[in-house]
Enzyme design. Sequence first.
Site: not given
Length: 282
Positions: A43, A228
């Site tokens: 992070h 995708d």
Amino acid sequence: MPFKRSPALRSLQLGLSDVEELVQVQLTRFPCGSLILGFTTHHLVVDGHATSNFLVAWGLNTHGISIDPFPFHDRSIFATRSRSQFDYEHQGVEFVTKKLGGSSMEDGDQSSGLPGYKMTQIQISVNGPMRLIHPPVLKEYFGNLVLWVFPFVSIEELKCNPLRFIIELIHNEILKVNNDYFQSFIDFSSSKCIIAKGLVPSANMNKSILSPNLEVDSWLRFPFYDLDFGGGYRYYFMLTYIPVEDMLFLLHSFIGDGSIDAFIPLFQLNIHVFKKGCYVLK
């Protein structure tokens, strides 16, 4: 699909101990033909917004679609002002005094009830690019530009006031983190005060108990279900196993009906108290 959070999920991603890589990816294939992609990053390097941009771009690239626009990496836009101004209090918020030696227990009251005088706070992340105006930050910015707000009240206030009171409290605290606040933070975090006062970042990922406090991480703006990689849209996006008590995650439900899933780890002995505040729609 492993819908239930359990330590078994850790087998679907690479470990975090003694890791030097900035990003780790693990592919797990099953005899049925399904595939799980485990993704891990730090992070400090990148926030959720930039992570989702990276994953979407990666998916498009598998279809031969070039990345446009390219990620924006220039950190020079976060330069301090010619005359640094600390317009807000950052010590005790984003930075705290470093504790020397010894160890301390988390302030986790694991009982079913808390005394009315005890204070509780909720920790909520605030997205920087949406609030920084001078200079403006492109949505393609790749990095970590998240600050936190910490609205707090006493247990008594929490129980005696209507829900609207809490909503307004949180809303007002978020409004305070504007362009001026971010600029003040940049000035303070770049100043000599950090070293002189022995300050360290207050964000601590090593905590396992947050009670009587709550941390809320909303992933509702991240387009994870649009990914995708060449095999069609994702069936299910899930969190890994994060055994941190009272750390709440909000995600869009994989059902696709617009509902929201909330994941919150609790101690077993506190579940019955939590259920008293839940409403079941029939």
